[in-house]
Design a protein around this motif. Structure first.
Motif, short mmCIF file in Angstrom:
data_model
loop_
_atom_site.label_atom_id
_atom_site.label_comp_id
_atom_site.label_asym_id
_atom_site.label_seq_id
_atom_site.Cartn_x
_atom_site.Cartn_y
_atom_site.Cartn_z
N ALA A 166 0.83 -1.20 0.00
CA ALA A 166 0.00 0.00 0.00
C ALA A 166 0.86 1.25 0.00
CB ALA A 166 -0.91 0.01 1.22
N GLU A 167 0.48 2.19 -0.83
CA GLU A 167 1.15 3.49 -0.86
C GLU A 167 0.22 4.44 -1.58
OE1 GLU A 167 5.30 5.53 -2.33
OE2 GLU A 167 5.25 3.42 -1.80
N GLU A 168 0.03 5.57 -0.99
CA GLU A 168 -0.77 6.61 -1.61
C GLU A 168 -0.19 7.95 -1.19
OE1 GLU A 168 -5.24 8.08 -1.04
OE2 GLU A 168 -5.04 6.00 -1.74
N ILE A 169 0.31 8.69 -2.15
CA ILE A 169 0.95 9.97 -1.86
C ILE A 169 0.47 10.99 -2.89
CG2 ILE A 169 3.14 11.23 -1.65
CD1 ILE A 169 4.46 8.49 -1.09
N THR A 170 0.14 12.17 -2.39
CA THR A 170 -0.21 13.29 -3.25
C THR A 170 0.75 14.42 -2.93
OG1 THR A 170 -2.53 12.65 -3.22
CG2 THR A 170 -2.04 14.89 -3.93
N VAL A 171 1.41 14.95 -3.97
CA VAL A 171 2.37 16.04 -3.77
C VAL A 171 1.96 17.20 -4.67
CG1 VAL A 171 4.80 16.71 -3.73
CG2 VAL A 171 4.18 14.30 -3.45
N ARG A 172 1.86 18.37 -4.07
CA ARG A 172 1.51 19.58 -4.82
C ARG A 172 2.71 20.51 -4.83
NH1 ARG A 172 -3.97 22.96 -3.97
NH2 ARG A 172 -3.01 23.97 -2.19
N PHE A 173 3.11 20.94 -6.04
CA PHE A 173 4.24 21.84 -6.24
C PHE A 173 3.70 23.18 -6.72
CE2 PHE A 173 5.51 17.49 -7.30
CZ PHE A 173 6.55 17.29 -6.40
N SER A 174 3.80 24.20 -5.87
CA SER A 174 3.24 25.51 -6.20
C SER A 174 4.35 26.55 -6.29
CB SER A 174 2.25 25.96 -5.12
OG SER A 174 1.25 25.01 -4.92
N PRO A 175 4.51 27.22 -7.43
CA PRO A 175 5.47 28.31 -7.51
C PRO A 175 4.99 29.45 -6.60
CG PRO A 175 4.66 27.70 -9.70
CD PRO A 175 3.84 26.97 -8.70
N VAL A 176 5.89 29.95 -5.76
CA VAL A 176 5.52 31.07 -4.87
C VAL A 176 6.30 32.33 -5.20
CG1 VAL A 176 4.67 29.65 -2.98
CG2 VAL A 176 7.09 30.22 -3.07
N ALA A 177 7.35 32.19 -5.99
CA ALA A 177 8.15 33.34 -6.45
C ALA A 177 8.88 32.87 -7.71
CB ALA A 177 9.13 33.80 -5.38
N ALA A 178 9.70 33.76 -8.29
CA ALA A 178 10.39 33.44 -9.55
C ALA A 178 11.22 32.17 -9.44
CB ALA A 178 11.27 34.61 -9.96
N ASN A 179 11.85 31.91 -8.34
CA ASN A 179 12.73 30.75 -8.19
C ASN A 179 12.47 30.05 -6.85
OD1 ASN A 179 14.74 29.08 -9.32
ND2 ASN A 179 16.29 30.05 -8.03
N LYS A 180 11.20 29.94 -6.46
CA LYS A 180 10.85 29.32 -5.19
C LYS A 180 9.57 28.50 -5.36
CE LYS A 180 12.28 31.36 -1.63
NZ LYS A 180 13.07 31.03 -0.53
N ILE A 181 9.56 27.29 -4.76
CA ILE A 181 8.44 26.36 -4.87
C ILE A 181 7.98 25.96 -3.47
CG2 ILE A 181 7.66 24.13 -5.76
CD1 ILE A 181 10.10 24.20 -7.63
N LEU A 182 6.68 25.92 -3.26
CA LEU A 182 6.11 25.35 -2.05
C LEU A 182 5.74 23.91 -2.39
CD1 LEU A 182 4.96 25.53 0.84
CD2 LEU A 182 2.79 26.28 -0.21
N VAL A 183 6.26 22.97 -1.58
CA VAL A 183 5.99 21.54 -1.77
C VAL A 183 5.12 21.09 -0.60
CG1 VAL A 183 6.98 19.23 -1.97
CG2 VAL A 183 8.19 21.19 -2.93
N GLU A 184 3.96 20.51 -0.92
CA GLU A 184 3.06 19.99 0.09
C GLU A 184 2.76 18.54 -0.27
OE1 GLU A 184 0.07 23.51 1.04
OE2 GLU A 184 0.52 23.32 -1.12
N ALA A 185 3.17 17.63 0.60
CA ALA A 185 2.98 16.19 0.35
C ALA A 185 2.16 15.60 1.48
CB ALA A 185 4.33 15.50 0.26
N GLU A 186 1.32 14.63 1.12
CA GLU A 186 0.52 13.95 2.12
C GLU A 186 0.26 12.53 1.63
OE1 GLU A 186 -3.86 14.43 4.17
OE2 GLU A 186 -2.79 16.24 3.58
N GLY A 187 0.28 11.58 2.56
CA GLY A 187 0.00 10.22 2.15
C GLY A 187 0.35 9.19 3.21
N PHE A 188 0.45 7.94 2.77
CA PHE A 188 0.84 6.84 3.65
C PHE A 188 1.51 5.76 2.82
CE2 PHE A 188 -3.39 5.72 2.19
CZ PHE A 188 -3.25 4.39 1.84
N PHE A 189 2.29 4.89 3.49
CA PHE A 189 2.82 3.67 2.89
C PHE A 189 3.24 2.75 3.99
CE2 PHE A 189 6.00 7.05 2.48
CZ PHE A 189 7.04 6.59 3.24
#
Length: 189
Positions: A166-189
């Motif tokens: 079992a593994e389920e992961i969702t990762v969201r990559f959001s640009p927050v500035a010209a050279n910066k990314i917000l990474v939000e991951a959630e899940g289980f394994f």
């Protein structure tokens, strides 16, 4: 922060919540020292220097511990995608990965990957087959979403390895500035 060291740290953070699953069932002398998890998110690590936070919780009706990671890193979504889609090089930066390969490119945004992870001494190593789907950024959706699910029956099991079921992961990559990314991951394994 450079992209590859961050990803290695992120992978470590993602794997740490699952480490107790590798331990044998039964009495554990450390149980008395651990704060029991409930179904509410509990902050397990806050690395202020690297701006990474991790949480964990127990899901109702599941035997797996869930995790959540939030981090900001320098780089672009495009650069991150190139690293994430370079499956054969996961062994260079993905924590405790001894083998990784692309099994099938289903489409430009969907893939099947096979990985082998080193387990602690005395336990058999783990392998996993993962189906990943990338959802590209659009005008109405200003982030890239990566959804990863286990596909344990996609390949035959290999002798000497324990298949992760079992593994389920969702990762969201959001640009927050010209050279910066917000990474939000959630899940289980």
């Amino acid at each position: 922060m450079m992209l590859r060291p961050f990803l290695a740290l992120l992978c470590l953070c993602l794997l740490l919540p699952a480490a107790p699953a590798l331990a044998a069932n039964g009495d554990d002398d450390l149980d008395e020292l651990r704060t029991p998890l409930g179904n509410e998110w509990r902050l397990t690590r806050h690395d202020q220097r690297r701006n990474i936070k991790t949480w964990s919780r127990l899901e109702d009706g599941k035997r797996y511990r869930s995790f959540k990671v939030e981090a900001e890193l320098e780089g672009t979504v495009d650069a991150l995608a190139h690293v994430l889609l370079d499956f054969e090089n996961y062994t260079k930066w993905f924590w405790e990965t001894r083998d990784s390969k692309l099994v099938k490119q289903v489409s430009p945004t969907e893939f099947i990957v096979y990985m082998v992870h080193n387990a602690p001494a005395g336990l058999p190593d783990r392998d996993t087959v993962l189906r990943g789907v990338l959802e590209p950024q659009t005008r109405t959706k200003p982030y890239v979403m990566l959804r990863v699910t286990a596909a344990p029956d996609y390949l035959p099991q290999k002798r000497g390895l324990v298949r992760m079921p079992a593994e389920e992961i969702t990762v969201r990559f959001s640009p927050v500035a010209a050279n910066k990314i917000l990474v939000e991951a959630e899940g289980f394994f």
